[in-house]
Motif scaffolding. Structure first.
Motif, PDB file in Angstrom:
ATOM      1  N   ASP A  66       0.850  -1.193   0.000  1.00 10.48           N
ATOM      2  CA  ASP A  66       0.000   0.000   0.000  1.00 10.48           C
ATOM      3  C   ASP A  66       0.880   1.236   0.000  1.00 10.48           C
ATOM      4  N   VAL A  67       0.453   2.263  -0.758  1.00  8.45           N
ATOM      5  CA  VAL A  67       1.136   3.554  -0.733  1.00  8.45           C
ATOM      6  C   VAL A  67       0.206   4.509   0.000  1.00  8.45           C
ATOM      7  N   ALA A 141       2.142  -2.736 -12.633  1.00  8.40           N
ATOM      8  CA  ALA A 141       1.259  -1.679 -12.143  1.00  8.40           C
ATOM      9  C   ALA A 141       1.738  -1.150 -10.787  1.00  8.40           C
ATOM     10  N   VAL A 142       2.177  -2.032  -9.923  1.00 10.24           N
ATOM     11  CA  VAL A 142       2.665  -1.616  -8.601  1.00 10.24           C
ATOM     12  C   VAL A 142       3.921  -0.764  -8.752  1.00 10.24           C
ATOM     13  N   SER A 144       4.930   0.984 -11.378  1.00  6.70           N
ATOM     14  CA  SER A 144       4.638   2.288 -11.982  1.00  6.70           C
ATOM     15  C   SER A 144       3.953   3.212 -10.982  1.00  6.70           C
ATOM     16  N   ARG A 145       3.056   2.696 -10.157  1.00  6.34           N
ATOM     17  CA  ARG A 145       2.378   3.525  -9.132  1.00  6.34           C
ATOM     18  C   ARG A 145       3.386   4.068  -8.129  1.00  6.34           C
ATOM     19  N   ILE A 146       4.307   3.226  -7.669  1.00  4.23           N
ATOM     20  CA  ILE A 146       5.314   3.686  -6.707  1.00  4.23           C
ATOM     21  C   ILE A 146       6.242   4.700  -7.361  1.00  4.23           C
ATOM     22  N   ASN A 147       6.646   4.458  -8.616  1.00  2.00           N
ATOM     23  CA  ASN A 147       7.520   5.414  -9.321  1.00  2.00           C
ATOM     24  C   ASN A 147       6.819   6.761  -9.529  1.00  2.00           C
ATOM     25  N   GLU A 148       5.504   6.743  -9.790  1.00  2.00           N
ATOM     26  CA  GLU A 148       4.745   7.998  -9.905  1.00  2.00           C
ATOM     27  C   GLU A 148       4.755   8.762  -8.579  1.00  2.00           C
ATOM     28  N   GLN A 149       4.558   8.042  -7.497  1.00  2.00           N
ATOM     29  CA  GLN A 149       4.553   8.677  -6.175  1.00  2.00           C
ATOM     30  C   GLN A 149       5.943   9.238  -5.813  1.00  2.00           C
ATOM     31  N   ARG A 152       6.402  12.537  -7.611  1.00  2.00           N
ATOM     32  CA  ARG A 152       5.613  13.616  -7.006  1.00  2.00           C
ATOM     33  C   ARG A 152       6.314  14.202  -5.782  1.00  2.00           C
TER      34      ARG A 152
END
Length: 153
Positions: A66-67, A141-142, A144-149, A152
């Protein structure tokens, strides 16, 4: 009428009393004697139930990433939870699949490498001090989501 000779109680010195008959042999237990359960099924049933319960727990183990609020939370249910600061993660990427040989659960996989493994596909998280390998159903998907965060922050 006297008992047959093989069924007589023989007294022996020091706290020993034996009965030797056709059906059973009784002896007084002395300090230091080992007690063997014999045909009592209890110990075998307890051990079998323990093995089955442990197998059920291992097969039911789930890993979740979880992020939340600037952290990546890794949960290896039902045993382990760890938080990693998002600012401490350098990169997230898909890695090779894990197998039974790698183990299950929270693991020290190698030098400065930790894992939360449940078998199958996995994500690698690189931090400044350590590498994490975490099982995930959809590692792309996990990652890419962590890399996006990370971008940011």
């Amino acid at each position: 009428m006297s008992a047959p000779p093989e069924a007589r109680i023989r007294r022996k010195p020091a706290s020993s009393l034996e009965y030797s008959g056709e059906r059973a042999a009784f002896r007084r237990i002395r300090p230091g004697d080992a007690i063997i359960a014999g045909n009592i099924p209890g110990p075998g049933l307890i051990i079998s139930a323990g093995v089955i319960a442990l197998t059920w727990v291992v097969l039911g183990m789930r890993v979740r990433i979880d992020v939340v609020a600037g952290h990546v939370v890794i949960r290896c249910r039902p045993f382990y939870t760890s938080k990693i600061r998002l600012s401490g993660i350098l990169a997230a990427s898909k890695t090779s699949e894990t197998t039974l040989a790698d183990g299950y659960g929270a693991r020290a996989v190698g030098a400065n490498t930790r894992g939360a493994l449940a078998g199958g596909r996995a994500v690698a998280l690189e931090t400044k001090t350590r590498k994490w390998i975490v099982s995930a159903e959809h590692p792309e998907a996990v990652a890419s989501r962590i890399n996006e965060q990370i971008a940011r922050n």
